[in-house]
Design a protein around this motif. Structure first.
Motif, PDB file in Angstrom:
ATOM      1  N   HIS A  92       0.824  -1.216   0.000  1.00 32.54           N
ATOM      2  CA  HIS A  92       0.000   0.000   0.000  1.00 32.54           C
ATOM      3  C   HIS A  92       0.857   1.265   0.000  1.00 32.54           C
ATOM      4  O   HIS A  92       0.384   2.332  -0.346  1.00 32.54           O
ATOM      5  CB  HIS A  92      -0.918   0.042   1.234  1.00 32.54           C
ATOM      6  N   LYS A  93       2.111   1.108   0.373  1.00 26.25           N
ATOM      7  CA  LYS A  93       2.987   2.270   0.521  1.00 26.25           C
ATOM      8  C   LYS A  93       4.070   2.325  -0.544  1.00 26.25           C
ATOM      9  O   LYS A  93       4.936   3.191  -0.495  1.00 26.25           O
ATOM     10  CB  LYS A  93       3.614   2.251   1.910  1.00 26.25           C
ATOM     11  N   ASN A  94       4.060   1.379  -1.482  1.00 30.47           N
ATOM     12  CA  ASN A  94       5.051   1.313  -2.557  1.00 30.47           C
ATOM     13  C   ASN A  94       6.479   1.377  -2.047  1.00 30.47           C
ATOM     14  O   ASN A  94       7.313   2.108  -2.559  1.00 30.47           O
ATOM     15  CB  ASN A  94       4.809   2.449  -3.568  1.00 30.47           C
ATOM     16  N   LYS A  95       6.765   0.594  -1.012  1.00 31.32           N
ATOM     17  CA  LYS A  95       8.120   0.541  -0.464  1.00 31.32           C
ATOM     18  C   LYS A  95       8.856  -0.663  -1.017  1.00 31.32           C
ATOM     19  O   LYS A  95       8.262  -1.592  -1.541  1.00 31.32           O
ATOM     20  CB  LYS A  95       8.073   0.466   1.063  1.00 31.32           C
ATOM     21  N   ASP A  96      10.165  -0.634  -0.838  1.00 34.68           N
ATOM     22  CA  ASP A  96      11.029  -1.731  -1.267  1.00 34.68           C
ATOM     23  C   ASP A  96      10.729  -2.973  -0.436  1.00 34.68           C
ATOM     24  O   ASP A  96      10.673  -2.917   0.790  1.00 34.68           O
ATOM     25  CB  ASP A  96      12.488  -1.308  -1.093  1.00 34.68           C
ATOM     26  N   ILE A 105      13.164  -4.263   2.562  1.00 34.08           N
ATOM     27  CA  ILE A 105      13.335  -3.364   3.692  1.00 34.08           C
ATOM     28  C   ILE A 105      13.754  -4.149   4.944  1.00 34.08           C
ATOM     29  O   ILE A 105      13.353  -5.288   5.136  1.00 34.08           O
ATOM     30  CB  ILE A 105      12.022  -2.586   3.939  1.00 34.08           C
ATOM     31  N   GLN A 106      14.598  -3.549   5.776  1.00 38.23           N
ATOM     32  CA  GLN A 106      15.004  -4.171   7.040  1.00 38.23           C
ATOM     33  C   GLN A 106      13.812  -4.176   8.000  1.00 38.23           C
ATOM     34  O   GLN A 106      13.125  -3.169   8.129  1.00 38.23           O
ATOM     35  CB  GLN A 106      16.175  -3.404   7.660  1.00 38.23           C
ATOM     36  N   GLN A 107      13.611  -5.312   8.668  1.00 40.97           N
ATOM     37  CA  GLN A 107      12.411  -5.439   9.493  1.00 40.97           C
ATOM     38  C   GLN A 107      12.689  -6.133  10.815  1.00 40.97           C
ATOM     39  O   GLN A 107      13.624  -6.915  10.931  1.00 40.97           O
ATOM     40  CB  GLN A 107      11.325  -6.187   8.725  1.00 40.97           C
ATOM     41  N   ASP A 108      11.878  -5.800  11.809  1.00 42.88           N
ATOM     42  CA  ASP A 108      11.845  -6.518  13.081  1.00 42.88           C
ATOM     43  C   ASP A 108      10.632  -7.430  13.025  1.00 42.88           C
ATOM     44  O   ASP A 108       9.549  -7.009  12.603  1.00 42.88           O
ATOM     45  CB  ASP A 108      11.706  -5.559  14.262  1.00 42.88           C
ATOM     46  N   ILE A 109      10.828  -8.659  13.443  1.00 42.21           N
ATOM     47  CA  ILE A 109       9.764  -9.655  13.392  1.00 42.21           C
ATOM     48  C   ILE A 109       9.365 -10.025  14.814  1.00 42.21           C
ATOM     49  O   ILE A 109      10.222 -10.305  15.655  1.00 42.21           O
ATOM     50  CB  ILE A 109      10.221 -10.933  12.655  1.00 42.21           C
ATOM     51  N   ASP A 110       8.078 -10.032  15.077  1.00 43.47           N
ATOM     52  CA  ASP A 110       7.541 -10.468  16.361  1.00 43.47           C
ATOM     53  C   ASP A 110       6.663 -11.689  16.099  1.00 43.47           C
ATOM     54  O   ASP A 110       5.736 -11.622  15.287  1.00 43.47           O
ATOM     55  CB  ASP A 110       6.723  -9.352  17.009  1.00 43.47           C
ATOM     56  N   LYS A 154      -1.326 -21.735  16.878  1.00 40.65           N
ATOM     57  CA  LYS A 154      -1.752 -20.445  16.324  1.00 40.65           C
ATOM     58  C   LYS A 154      -0.573 -19.487  16.338  1.00 40.65           C
ATOM     59  O   LYS A 154      -0.063 -19.133  17.396  1.00 40.65           O
ATOM     60  CB  LYS A 154      -2.918 -19.890  17.136  1.00 40.65           C
ATOM     61  N   TYR A 155      -0.160 -19.097  15.140  1.00 45.14           N
ATOM     62  CA  TYR A 155       0.981 -18.207  14.974  1.00 45.14           C
ATOM     63  C   TYR A 155       0.478 -16.820  14.590  1.00 45.14           C
ATOM     64  O   TYR A 155      -0.314 -16.677  13.667  1.00 45.14           O
ATOM     65  CB  TYR A 155       1.907 -18.699  13.868  1.00 45.14           C
ATOM     66  N   THR A 156       0.960 -15.802  15.298  1.00 47.21           N
ATOM     67  CA  THR A 156       0.729 -14.420  14.915  1.00 47.21           C
ATOM     68  C   THR A 156       2.099 -13.804  14.673  1.00 47.21           C
ATOM     69  O   THR A 156       2.939 -13.754  15.577  1.00 47.21           O
ATOM     70  CB  THR A 156      -0.014 -13.638  16.018  1.00 47.21           C
ATOM     71  N   VAL A 157       2.334 -13.397  13.427  1.00 44.10           N
ATOM     72  CA  VAL A 157       3.636 -12.860  13.040  1.00 44.10           C
ATOM     73  C   VAL A 157       3.425 -11.430  12.562  1.00 44.10           C
ATOM     74  O   VAL A 157       2.634 -11.175  11.651  1.00 44.10           O
ATOM     75  CB  VAL A 157       4.273 -13.697  11.906  1.00 44.10           C
ATOM     76  N   LYS A 158       4.144 -10.505  13.196  1.00 49.99           N
ATOM     77  CA  LYS A 158       4.062  -9.091  12.822  1.00 49.99           C
ATOM     78  C   LYS A 158       5.452  -8.614  12.434  1.00 49.99           C
ATOM     79  O   LYS A 158       6.425  -8.879  13.122  1.00 49.99           O
ATOM     80  CB  LYS A 158       3.517  -8.256  13.979  1.00 49.99           C
ATOM     81  N   SER A 159       5.495  -7.901  11.319  1.00 47.75           N
ATOM     82  CA  SER A 159       6.746  -7.345  10.826  1.00 47.75           C
ATOM     83  C   SER A 159       6.645  -5.819  10.838  1.00 47.75           C
ATOM     84  O   SER A 159       5.653  -5.252  10.364  1.00 47.75           O
ATOM     85  CB  SER A 159       7.012  -7.836   9.407  1.00 47.75           C
ATOM     86  N   ILE A 160       7.693  -5.180  11.358  1.00 48.14           N
ATOM     87  CA  ILE A 160       7.741  -3.721  11.454  1.00 48.14           C
ATOM     88  C   ILE A 160       9.058  -3.245  10.860  1.00 48.14           C
ATOM     89  O   ILE A 160      10.111  -3.843  11.091  1.00 48.14           O
ATOM     90  CB  ILE A 160       7.627  -3.265  12.921  1.00 48.14           C
ATOM     91  N   SER A 161       8.999  -2.179  10.096  1.00 47.18           N
ATOM     92  CA  SER A 161      10.187  -1.588   9.486  1.00 47.18           C
ATOM     93  C   SER A 161      11.121  -1.070  10.572  1.00 47.18           C
ATOM     94  O   SER A 161      10.697  -0.388  11.508  1.00 47.18           O
ATOM     95  CB  SER A 161       9.785  -0.429   8.574  1.00 47.18           C
ATOM     96  N   LYS A 162      12.409  -1.414  10.448  1.00 45.45           N
ATOM     97  CA  LYS A 162      13.391  -0.933  11.417  1.00 45.45           C
ATOM     98  C   LYS A 162      13.601   0.579  11.308  1.00 45.45           C
ATOM     99  O   LYS A 162      13.868   1.242  12.297  1.00 45.45           O
ATOM    100  CB  LYS A 162      14.727  -1.650  11.221  1.00 45.45           C
ATOM    101  N   ASP A 188      11.434   3.192  10.039  1.00 44.38           N
ATOM    102  CA  ASP A 188      10.369   4.133  10.438  1.00 44.38           C
ATOM    103  C   ASP A 188       9.303   3.511  11.349  1.00 44.38           C
ATOM    104  O   ASP A 188       8.310   4.152  11.655  1.00 44.38           O
ATOM    105  CB  ASP A 188       9.704   4.748   9.201  1.00 44.38           C
ATOM    106  N   ARG A 189       9.531   2.238  11.785  1.00 44.32           N
ATOM    107  CA  ARG A 189       8.653   1.532  12.716  1.00 44.32           C
ATOM    108  C   ARG A 189       7.220   1.367  12.196  1.00 44.32           C
ATOM    109  O   ARG A 189       6.292   1.175  12.958  1.00 44.32           O
ATOM    110  CB  ARG A 189       8.619   2.203  14.099  1.00 44.32           C
ATOM    111  N   GLN A 190       7.061   1.429  10.875  1.00 47.19           N
ATOM    112  CA  GLN A 190       5.756   1.211  10.259  1.00 47.19           C
ATOM    113  C   GLN A 190       5.547  -0.291  10.014  1.00 47.19           C
ATOM    114  O   GLN A 190       6.493  -1.007   9.714  1.00 47.19           O
ATOM    115  CB  GLN A 190       5.664   1.975   8.926  1.00 47.19           C
ATOM    116  N   PRO A 191       4.304  -0.754  10.142  1.00 46.71           N
ATOM    117  CA  PRO A 191       4.040  -2.180   9.907  1.00 46.71           C
ATOM    118  C   PRO A 191       4.269  -2.562   8.444  1.00 46.71           C
ATOM    119  O   PRO A 191       3.957  -1.801   7.532  1.00 46.71           O
ATOM    120  CB  PRO A 191       2.573  -2.358  10.297  1.00 46.71           C
ATOM    121  N   ILE A 192       4.829  -3.761   8.247  1.00 48.60           N
ATOM    122  CA  ILE A 192       5.074  -4.281   6.907  1.00 48.60           C
ATOM    123  C   ILE A 192       4.040  -5.352   6.565  1.00 48.60           C
ATOM    124  O   ILE A 192       3.426  -5.318   5.522  1.00 48.60           O
ATOM    125  CB  ILE A 192       6.507  -4.839   6.783  1.00 48.60           C
ATOM    126  N   PHE A 193       3.874  -6.302   7.487  1.00 46.48           N
ATOM    127  CA  PHE A 193       2.821  -7.307   7.286  1.00 46.48           C
ATOM    128  C   PHE A 193       2.368  -7.873   8.622  1.00 46.48           C
ATOM    129  O   PHE A 193       3.064  -7.788   9.634  1.00 46.48           O
ATOM    130  CB  PHE A 193       3.270  -8.436   6.350  1.00 46.48           C
TER     131      PHE A 193
END
Length: 168
Positions: free
Chosen positions: A42-46, A49-54, A75-83, A85-90
């Protein structure tokens, strides 16, 4: 080198093993629920991108009416955040389950067996699904590290013990 078949004879005369005799069958494995939200597109980013995974894992066991039959759900919940700008990736949510028939496990060992060993058997398949979904979304495939189901089990037991103390 065998001498007069003595090794064969000695092997046959050895006492029975003290190891427990149990039977485990995985009747089926299946995705109960799967959700993937690719927020980066949705943000047309690369996509590299470097990410933190939870990663958060919940376990559930349901006993069936059939003797020794259980559905074990991971049940797995996986959240990825950009290192940067701390925006969610997936955000990925996967409920992956297996139908198990377990026979010969002592009653006092059945609960930990169902919550530790059965999820451990399901993990490689859930890991592949998560890797495929993230890869198919245009991101680098996410290969989950080994999950310590013993630690998850102990935390849950401790949490329940704490709740009992508070409620009494």
């Amino acid at each position: 080198m065998l001498k007069n078949g003595s090794d064969k004879e000695n092997h046959a005369k050895q006492p029975e093993s003290d190891e427990p005799n149990f039977n485990l069958k995985i009747q089926s494995q299946f995705i109960r629920d799967l959700s993937f939200e690719n927020l980066i597109t949705h943000k047309n980013k690369d996509a590299n991108i470097q990410q933190d995974i939870d990663v958060h894992v919940d376990l559930d066991v349901h006993k069936h009416q059939e003797k020794n039959t259980f559905t074990v759900s991971t049940k797995y919940t996986v959240k990825s955040i950009s290192k940067s700008d701390r925006q969610p990736i997936f955000i990925l949510e996967l409920d992956y389950a297996g139908l198990f028939i377990v026979d010969g496990i002592p009653e006092n060992q059945l609960h930990p067996f169902l919550f530790i060993e059965c999820p451990r058997l399901l993990f490689p398949y859930a890991r592949r699904i998560i890797s495929d979904i993230t890869h198919d979304s245009g991101l680098r495939p996410l290969n989950l590290e080994h999950i310590n189901f013993v630690q998850i089990y102990r935390k849950e037991i401790n949490r329940k013990e704490s709740e009992k103390v508070v409620n009494n």
